[in-house]
Scaffold this active site. Structure first.
Site, PDB file in Angstrom:
ATOM      1  N   HIS A 105       0.824  -1.220   0.000  1.00 34.12           N
ATOM      2  CA  HIS A 105       0.000   0.000   0.000  1.00 34.12           C
ATOM      3  C   HIS A 105       0.857   1.268   0.000  1.00 34.12           C
ATOM      4  O   HIS A 105       0.351   2.347  -0.334  1.00 34.12           O
ATOM      5  CB  HIS A 105      -0.979   0.001   1.188  1.00 34.12           C
ATOM      6  CG  HIS A 105      -0.379   0.285   2.518  1.00 34.12           C
ATOM      7  ND1 HIS A 105      -0.079  -0.708   3.436  1.00 34.12           N
ATOM      8  CD2 HIS A 105      -0.016   1.448   3.120  1.00 34.12           C
ATOM      9  CE1 HIS A 105       0.417  -0.162   4.530  1.00 34.12           C
ATOM     10  NE2 HIS A 105       0.470   1.137   4.362  1.00 34.12           N
TER      11      HIS A 105
ATOM     12  N   ASP B  12       0.093  -7.592   1.330  1.00 34.79           N
ATOM     13  CA  ASP B  12       0.552  -6.214   1.516  1.00 34.79           C
ATOM     14  C   ASP B  12       2.068  -6.125   1.570  1.00 34.79           C
ATOM     15  O   ASP B  12       2.630  -5.337   2.332  1.00 34.79           O
ATOM     16  CB  ASP B  12      -0.065  -5.589   2.771  1.00 34.79           C
ATOM     17  CG  ASP B  12      -0.006  -4.057   2.730  1.00 34.79           C
ATOM     18  OD1 ASP B  12       0.163  -3.499   1.629  1.00 34.79           O
ATOM     19  OD2 ASP B  12      -0.113  -3.432   3.804  1.00 34.79           O
TER      20      ASP B  12
ATOM     21  N   SER C 287       4.727   2.367   8.038  1.00 36.94           N
ATOM     22  CA  SER C 287       4.374   1.249   7.165  1.00 36.94           C
ATOM     23  C   SER C 287       5.562   0.789   6.330  1.00 36.94           C
ATOM     24  O   SER C 287       6.205   1.594   5.653  1.00 36.94           O
ATOM     25  CB  SER C 287       3.228   1.643   6.232  1.00 36.94           C
ATOM     26  OG  SER C 287       2.038   1.825   6.944  1.00 36.94           O
TER      27      SER C 287
END
Length: 379
Positions: free
Chosen positions: A114, A144, A221
């Site tokens: 993402h 992901d 992230s």
């Protein structure tokens, strides 16, 4: 008061004893200073700093941008650029990543899918000030995980740990770039393991997440989650908004397996059999049997209850039915849904699962051949 008189030898003896006492005190003081200095060194250099120093050189900031097409309303143009400038705007974002392998010419970096999704331009910032152009070798929305490649010579790399050995209560250290604050370190513990994607509100993922209370924020992230030795045990990927102390990471064993496929082929195989399942417990059994609208009757005390079989799936083709209780897969007793998913992943799309199920008062043997997860079911 009588006066004491000492001869020469007595005075010499007293002087020697006094000198010895002074020297001894000096040793004690000097030894105390050494011990104090050692204590200060230990206080300034603990296991967290050692772990961070081991990994930090390989942790990077991932910078992405995406051009948004279309005309921009005139009222907004002063906020997006000078008059007469292009009517296109650029959406920018920041994430984290870490180098897992490096050669004389290239380096491969793991991050989240993402983070780089729909990016037109990707650059990677290193702690030594270098900013390198990045190429996305592949990204897998199902887990992901994404891999970026940069052109560079002998980059520092992380040491990869074993996420299968992660246990609740052990130390966890997160490194990343939350809100663009580079090289931020937070510390906590492993709060839980094998958290399902449904548990944390991302049902479209196929990951058994590691839960930690080490602070994770936007920008973390793709960064590494470390153990006390500085080895990477996870990829920080998700938070639940409105909560505190709830962060989630992809186990590094999963991320590594996905990354190797992306590096080799640019895509990832995701075998599936097409069922919804739940692990049986006395509470689950009682709930199903007493539910007024339940169409099932569960007799077994343990195993994996098949709740639904989707039409046209490998499980349906093999004859699996809703209400069946899976007792064994490939001669291995199963009590967790995650165990079945792991076995499906192991055999892949060219393999076969030998499944033993309990159906009413019968025991039935089935053979299921997993297939690639249809694109329509991918995120």
């Amino acid at each position: 008061m009588p006066q004491l008189r000492f001869n020469f030898l007595e005075k010499l003896a007293i002087g020697f004893v006094t000198w010895l006492a002074i020297v001894s005190i000096g040793f004690v003081i000097d030894g105390s200073r050494t011990a104090w200095a050692a204590g200060q060194t230990n206080a300034d250099s603990n296991f967290v700093t050692a772990a961070v120093e081991k990994a930090a050189g390989a942790v990077v900031q991932v910078n992405v941008s995406r051009t948004l097409g279309g005309d921009i309303p005139g009222a907004l143009r002063p906020f997006l650029g000078r008059p007469g400038a292009s009517s296109q705007s650029v959406l920018r974002g920041i994430g984290s990543g870490f180098v897992i392998s490096s050669t004389n010419t290239t380096g491969q970096i793991i991050t989240n899918a993402h983070v780089v999704d729909s990016a037109d331009l990707v650059t990677v910032s290193f702690q030594d000030g270098r900013i390198l152009a990045g190429k996305v070798l592949g990204k897998d929305p199902v887990t992901d995980v994404a891999v970026i490649e940069v052109q560079a010579d002998r980059l520092p790399t992380v040491t990869v740990g074993n996420s299968d050995k992660v246990r609740q209560g052990q130390w966890a250290i997160a490194i990343g770039n939350p809100l663009g604050l580079q090289e931020t370190v937070t510390v906590g513990v492993i709060s839980g393991t094998e958290r399902s994607s449904a548990d944390i509100g991302v049902p479209d993922k196929r990951v058994g997440f590691i839960q930690t209370d080490a602070a994770i924020n936007p920008g973390n992230s793709g960064g590494p989650l470390l153990n006390a030795e500085g080895d990477v045990i996870g990829v920080n990927t998700a938070i639940i908004r409105g909560t505190q102390g709830l962060g989630f990471a992809i186990p590094i064993n999963t991320a590594q397996a996905v990354a190797q496929q992306l590096i080799a082929t640019g895509e990832v195989q995701h075998p599936y059999i097409g069922v919804q399942m739940v692990a049986l417990t006395p509470q689950v059994k009682q709930y199903i049997n007493q539910a007024p609208n339940s169409q099932m009757r569960v007799e077994e005390e343990n195993g994996i209850l098949v709740v639904r079989v989707n039409k046209g799936t490998p499980a349906a083709k093999a004859g699996l039915r809703a209400g069946d209780v899976i007792a064994e897969v490939n001669q291995q007793p199963v009590e967790k849904v995650s165990t079945i998913q792991r076995l499906v992943d192991q055999v892949g799309v060219t393999g076969e699962l030998e499944v033993t199920v309990k159906r009413s008062d019968r025991t039935i043997a089935l053979k299921i051949e997993p297939e690639q997860l249809p694109t329509a079911e991918m995120p």
